[in-house]
Design a protein around this motif. Sequence first.
Motif, PDB file in Angstrom:
ATOM      1  N   GLN A  74       0.820  -1.196   0.000  1.00  0.00           N
ATOM      2  CA  GLN A  74       0.000   0.000   0.000  1.00  0.00           C
ATOM      3  C   GLN A  74       0.864   1.261   0.000  1.00  0.00           C
ATOM      4  OE1 GLN A  74      -2.942   0.034   3.080  1.00  0.00           O
ATOM      5  NE2 GLN A  74      -3.964  -1.814   2.381  1.00  0.00           N
ATOM      6  N   ALA A  77       2.355   2.765  -3.308  1.00  0.00           N
ATOM      7  CA  ALA A  77       1.470   3.480  -4.236  1.00  0.00           C
ATOM      8  C   ALA A  77       1.684   4.985  -4.160  1.00  0.00           C
ATOM      9  CB  ALA A  77       0.010   3.146  -3.925  1.00  0.00           C
ATOM     10  N   ALA A 278      -2.822  -1.478  -8.712  1.00  0.00           N
ATOM     11  CA  ALA A 278      -1.356  -1.394  -8.641  1.00  0.00           C
ATOM     12  C   ALA A 278      -0.903  -0.182  -9.433  1.00  0.00           C
ATOM     13  CB  ALA A 278      -0.708  -2.663  -9.198  1.00  0.00           C
ATOM     14  N   THR A 279       0.199   0.404  -9.007  1.00  0.00           N
ATOM     15  CA  THR A 279       0.801   1.521  -9.725  1.00  0.00           C
ATOM     16  C   THR A 279       2.072   1.047 -10.418  1.00  0.00           C
ATOM     17  OG1 THR A 279       2.308   2.299  -7.990  1.00  0.00           O
ATOM     18  CG2 THR A 279      -0.002   2.982  -7.823  1.00  0.00           C
ATOM     19  N   HIS A 282       4.841  -0.731  -8.391  1.00  0.00           N
ATOM     20  CA  HIS A 282       4.708  -2.097  -7.879  1.00  0.00           C
ATOM     21  C   HIS A 282       5.369  -3.073  -8.855  1.00  0.00           C
ATOM     22  CE1 HIS A 282       1.216  -0.284  -5.598  1.00  0.00           C
ATOM     23  NE2 HIS A 282       1.912  -0.887  -4.651  1.00  0.00           N
ATOM     24  N   VAL A 319      -3.963   8.216  -6.175  1.00  0.00           N
ATOM     25  CA  VAL A 319      -2.921   7.338  -6.715  1.00  0.00           C
ATOM     26  C   VAL A 319      -3.402   6.805  -8.062  1.00  0.00           C
ATOM     27  CG1 VAL A 319      -1.948   6.699  -4.485  1.00  0.00           C
ATOM     28  CG2 VAL A 319      -3.847   5.366  -5.425  1.00  0.00           C
ATOM     29  N   ILE A 321      -4.005   3.774 -10.171  1.00  0.00           N
ATOM     30  CA  ILE A 321      -4.130   2.320 -10.192  1.00  0.00           C
ATOM     31  C   ILE A 321      -4.978   1.809 -11.344  1.00  0.00           C
ATOM     32  CG2 ILE A 321      -3.723   2.112  -7.711  1.00  0.00           C
ATOM     33  CD1 ILE A 321      -6.725   1.723  -7.324  1.00  0.00           C
TER      34      ILE A 321
END
Length: 357
Positions: A74, A77, A278-279, A282, A319, A321
């Motif tokens: 977490q 991110a 996910a960014t 990751h 963020v 994602i």
Amino acid sequence: MLEIAKHELSTIHGTAPRPAGTTSAARLTAVLTTPVPTPTRRRAAPLICWLAVAPGLAWAVVRLVGFDRGPLVQALAFTPYVAAWSLPALMLALALRCRWPAVAAAVAALALLGAVAPRALPDRQPAARGPQLRVLTANLLAGNADAATLVELVRRNEVDVLTVQEFTPAARDALDRAGLADLLPHRQLNPEVGTTGSGLYARFPLSDGGFRRNAGFAFTQAYATVAVPGAPPLRVESAHPAAPWSVGVVGEWRTDLAGQPRATPDGQLGILAGDFNATLDHSPLRALLASGYVDAADAAGAGLVGTWGPYDGDPIPPVTIDHVLVDRRIAVRAVTVHRVPGTDHRAVLATLRLPAP
């Protein structure tokens, strides 16, 4: 004796002799109130510097090594925000003349900004000669997204392909009532009550369609091959890996990302569009990209635009994602992000140019 003491104090503090008319008390007060550097203050500067620099340095190590495990999943991110902080930390270390903290801060800043900053710069694109394709993806938040807004986005932007996640029977019906069937008549849908449903709509005919349920979590992913006139067959899938909302589901998150269809650079064209949870910071998502995909927002210089807030008043910065991942042979012309009432995600619209057959 008093004159000797005053002379000694003035010598120690480097003060010049006072005029004869100045009283002894005034001169003594001036001497005692003159600020003088102390060993304690000199020792405090490096400590302050290290306190400012250490978090960014540790973050850079975790990010570069790819150690996204447990609660770090977490945290990672928010890497773009830590990268932004790395510059003030470096300036502080330089201002306080803390040599080694400044060196560490420079290393952290270079590592973090080197990973993050390119997302704000457009990449060179392949020379695709085929038709243009507009792809829109949206997480509907258990079907609560405003259907009229989403359909208006499709209509106004002449969207060719729409992928939706957290797609429910009620959302399907609301989208049809808003006119989506007239705009995108071809569909591969798997609506389910709750958050596990998935859907794929297209302007062009679909074939080889279906849906699959991720191994790590219950989210489904609709897919089909889109027959775009003037382009090779294009496989599109609505992606929705598990969300790492707690440490206990990080394993499922990794399993779902590892199970996403890899790119086939020498085979069929492919697009994965959806909520990846996910960014680009990751490692599982970077591994998926390495198979032959390009993140469209990153390629267009829009890779730092947040797609998930949440937007319900919580003090959490946005963020990124939600993504549109495209085959490296596909050129990215533009990416924009759009708010849709009723969902905590923003819709991502990618304008693409496909290669010719």
